[in-house]
Design a protein around this motif. Structure first.
Motif, PDB file in Angstrom:
ATOM      1  N   ILE A 161       3.636   5.214   2.816  1.00 31.25           N
ATOM      2  CA  ILE A 161       4.045   3.978   2.145  1.00 31.25           C
ATOM      3  C   ILE A 161       4.883   4.297   0.910  1.00 31.25           C
ATOM      4  O   ILE A 161       5.910   3.665   0.663  1.00 31.25           O
ATOM      5  N   SER A 162       4.466   5.286   0.139  1.00 33.27           N
ATOM      6  CA  SER A 162       5.222   5.676  -1.059  1.00 33.27           C
ATOM      7  C   SER A 162       6.619   6.157  -0.696  1.00 33.27           C
ATOM      8  O   SER A 162       7.608   5.781  -1.341  1.00 33.27           O
ATOM      9  N   LEU A 163       6.727   6.994   0.331  1.00 33.93           N
ATOM     10  CA  LEU A 163       8.039   7.477   0.770  1.00 33.93           C
ATOM     11  C   LEU A 163       8.908   6.327   1.289  1.00 33.93           C
ATOM     12  O   LEU A 163      10.114   6.299   1.045  1.00 33.93           O
ATOM     13  N   GLY A 164       8.288   5.389   1.981  1.00 40.11           N
ATOM     14  CA  GLY A 164       9.020   4.222   2.475  1.00 40.11           C
ATOM     15  C   GLY A 164       9.576   3.383   1.336  1.00 40.11           C
ATOM     16  O   GLY A 164      10.718   2.921   1.386  1.00 40.11           O
ATOM     17  N   ILE A 165       8.782   3.198   0.301  1.00 42.64           N
ATOM     18  CA  ILE A 165       9.234   2.420  -0.859  1.00 42.64           C
ATOM     19  C   ILE A 165      10.365   3.141  -1.583  1.00 42.64           C
ATOM     20  O   ILE A 165      11.352   2.523  -1.984  1.00 42.64           O
ATOM     21  N   VAL A 166      10.237   4.461  -1.743  1.00 39.82           N
ATOM     22  CA  VAL A 166      11.293   5.235  -2.390  1.00 39.82           C
ATOM     23  C   VAL A 166      12.586   5.156  -1.568  1.00 39.82           C
ATOM     24  O   VAL A 166      13.669   4.952  -2.116  1.00 39.82           O
ATOM     25  N   PHE A 167      12.488   5.304  -0.246  1.00 38.99           N
ATOM     26  CA  PHE A 167      13.668   5.212   0.616  1.00 38.99           C
ATOM     27  C   PHE A 167      14.302   3.834   0.525  1.00 38.99           C
ATOM     28  O   PHE A 167      15.522   3.713   0.422  1.00 38.99           O
TER      29      PHE A 167
END
Length: 83
Positions: free
Chosen positions: A9-15
Motif C-alpha cells: 500500500i505504501s509503495l502504491g501511494i508513493v507511485f
C-alpha cells in the motif's frame, strides 16, 4: 494488516503521488511552450486536433490557414518550418 500489505500500500501511494506529480509537471511544461509560441507569433493559432496532447518540443500549428512546425527550446521558438 500484515507487514507485506502495508509495504504494498505504501509503495502504491508513493507511485501514485509520483505519477500525479509527473503528469501535472508535463502538462505545465506543455502550456509554457504554447505560451512561448503565442508570445512569439502574437497571432491566434490552432493546434492540430490529433496533436493536442503532445509533450515534445515540436508543435504542428495552423495559423492564417497555413501549417507550421514550430520547435520550442529553452522557452524560445528556435525553428519554424512552413508545411
Amino acid at each position: 494488516m500484515s507487514k507485506t500489505a502495508k509495504i504494498i500500500i505504501s509503495l502504491g501511494i508513493v507511485f501514485l503521488a509520483y505519477f500525479v506529480y509527473d503528469t501535472i509537471n508535463r502538462e505545465n511544461e506543455r502550456k509554457d511552450r504554447l505560451n512561448v509560441i503565442d508570445e512569439h507569433f502574437k497571432k491566434p493559432f490552432k493546434i492540430e486536433e490529433e496533436l493536442k496532447e503532445q509533450y515534445d518540443n515540436d508543435f504542428l500549428i495552423e495559423m492564417d490557414k497555413e501549417l507550421y512546425i514550430v520547435t520550442v527550446k529553452d522557452h524560445k521558438v528556435v525553428k519554424t518550418v512552413k508545411q
